[in-house]
Design a protein around this motif. Sequence first.
Motif, PDB file in Angstrom:
ATOM      1  N   ILE A 156      68.709  41.231  41.519  1.00  0.00           N
ATOM      2  CA  ILE A 156      67.481  40.741  42.159  1.00  0.00           C
ATOM      3  C   ILE A 156      66.526  41.900  42.419  1.00  0.00           C
ATOM      4  CG2 ILE A 156      66.533  39.605  44.189  1.00  0.00           C
ATOM      5  CD1 ILE A 156      68.085  37.764  42.220  1.00  0.00           C
ATOM      6  N   GLU A 157      67.074  43.037  42.864  1.00  0.00           N
ATOM      7  CA  GLU A 157      66.240  44.218  43.113  1.00  0.00           C
ATOM      8  C   GLU A 157      65.599  44.718  41.816  1.00  0.00           C
ATOM      9  OE1 GLU A 157      66.712  48.762  44.849  1.00  0.00           O
ATOM     10  OE2 GLU A 157      68.128  47.225  45.484  1.00  0.00           O
ATOM     11  N   ALA A 158      66.323  44.557  40.704  1.00  0.00           N
ATOM     12  CA  ALA A 158      65.814  45.019  39.407  1.00  0.00           C
ATOM     13  C   ALA A 158      64.778  44.074  38.811  1.00  0.00           C
ATOM     14  CB  ALA A 158      66.977  45.186  38.429  1.00  0.00           C
ATOM     15  N   GLY A 159      64.649  42.879  39.384  1.00  0.00           N
ATOM     16  CA  GLY A 159      63.641  41.943  38.902  1.00  0.00           C
ATOM     17  C   GLY A 159      64.182  40.776  38.112  1.00  0.00           C
ATOM     18  N   ALA A 160      65.498  40.520  38.194  1.00  0.00           N
ATOM     19  CA  ALA A 160      66.081  39.381  37.479  1.00  0.00           C
ATOM     20  C   ALA A 160      65.568  38.066  38.056  1.00  0.00           C
ATOM     21  CB  ALA A 160      67.600  39.432  37.572  1.00  0.00           C
ATOM     22  N   ASN A 178      60.476  39.883  28.648  1.00  0.00           N
ATOM     23  CA  ASN A 178      59.948  41.249  28.642  1.00  0.00           C
ATOM     24  C   ASN A 178      60.575  42.138  29.723  1.00  0.00           C
ATOM     25  OD1 ASN A 178      58.322  40.813  26.436  1.00  0.00           O
ATOM     26  ND2 ASN A 178      56.445  40.524  27.621  1.00  0.00           N
ATOM     27  N   ASP A 179      61.326  41.526  30.661  1.00  0.00           N
ATOM     28  CA  ASP A 179      61.988  42.303  31.719  1.00  0.00           C
ATOM     29  C   ASP A 179      63.430  42.650  31.355  1.00  0.00           C
ATOM     30  OD1 ASP A 179      59.705  42.113  33.238  1.00  0.00           O
ATOM     31  OD2 ASP A 179      60.425  40.420  34.437  1.00  0.00           O
ATOM     32  N   VAL A 183      65.744  45.409  33.396  1.00  0.00           N
ATOM     33  CA  VAL A 183      66.852  44.947  34.242  1.00  0.00           C
ATOM     34  C   VAL A 183      68.178  45.509  33.730  1.00  0.00           C
ATOM     35  CG1 VAL A 183      68.147  42.917  35.011  1.00  0.00           C
ATOM     36  CG2 VAL A 183      65.642  42.848  34.947  1.00  0.00           C
ATOM     37  N   LYS A 184      68.380  45.482  32.421  1.00  0.00           N
ATOM     38  CA  LYS A 184      69.618  46.002  31.843  1.00  0.00           C
ATOM     39  C   LYS A 184      69.830  47.467  32.218  1.00  0.00           C
ATOM     40  CE  LYS A 184      71.886  47.018  27.458  1.00  0.00           C
ATOM     41  NZ  LYS A 184      71.672  47.317  26.041  1.00  0.00           N
ATOM     42  N   GLU A 185      68.781  48.273  32.061  1.00  0.00           N
ATOM     43  CA  GLU A 185      68.880  49.701  32.355  1.00  0.00           C
ATOM     44  C   GLU A 185      69.085  49.951  33.844  1.00  0.00           C
ATOM     45  OE1 GLU A 185      65.295  51.076  30.571  1.00  0.00           O
ATOM     46  OE2 GLU A 185      66.115  51.010  28.525  1.00  0.00           O
TER      47      GLU A 185
END
Length: 241
Positions: A156-160, A178-179, A183-185
């Motif tokens: 969630i913090e990463a933008g998922a 595009n995210d 998010v993966k990284e």
Amino acid sequence: MAGHSKWANIQHRKGRQDEKRGAAFSKVAKEITVAAKMGGGDQAFNPRLRLAVDKAKSVNMPKDKIDNAIKKGTGELEGVDYVEVRYEGYGIGGAAVMVDCLTDNKTRTVAEVRHAFNKHGGNMGTDGCVAFQFKHCGQLIFAPGTDEAALMDAAIEAGAEDVLTNDDGSIEVVTAPNDYMTVKEALEAANFKAEFGQVTMKAENETELTGDDAAKMQKLIDVLESLDDVQEVYTSVVLEE
């Protein structure tokens, strides 16, 4: 909770992709070339190219081949002019199927895709006949036993967009297309490495197949994926072994 045998299906699909690793080089190179042509050769400003290069690295494609594919897209090297086409249809049991292609000859490609559908128990439909059943998104699958609470916080913090826990204990992180790489990284930096990840067309509803029907559907998928012009095959089917 979502899905009942997600982990088994992902492992099965991953294994089959590994078997086809050699053929994957040409498909990935094609995707890199098209991505570079459309959005330029700088990965920092071209999310599609960044994703294609990540896919190339996942199949251990040599760096010089990656660089040459980019140069073909930017015009530094001579290359073939590919166009994107998508075909839709139905597999065994009415399962939805979408086939994404990159081709320099649409007449050849549509004939090959239609032949594969007809020969292996499916049928091609019209444009849009099944597309509404899929969501374009990034998908990261983590093994059963992964710390769900910690992964959810990091995702969630990463933008998922969403975090789903499947019945088999695997955890699925869903992102905007595009995210996906961001998010993966971010999750890898937090020590969460996905067992499987892709930008995909995710089926909103799944079709379960078992026994002979499952085997026939797998054959149809294999034949479609083996076609030179086919990049990806998306389906609503869940194959029970």
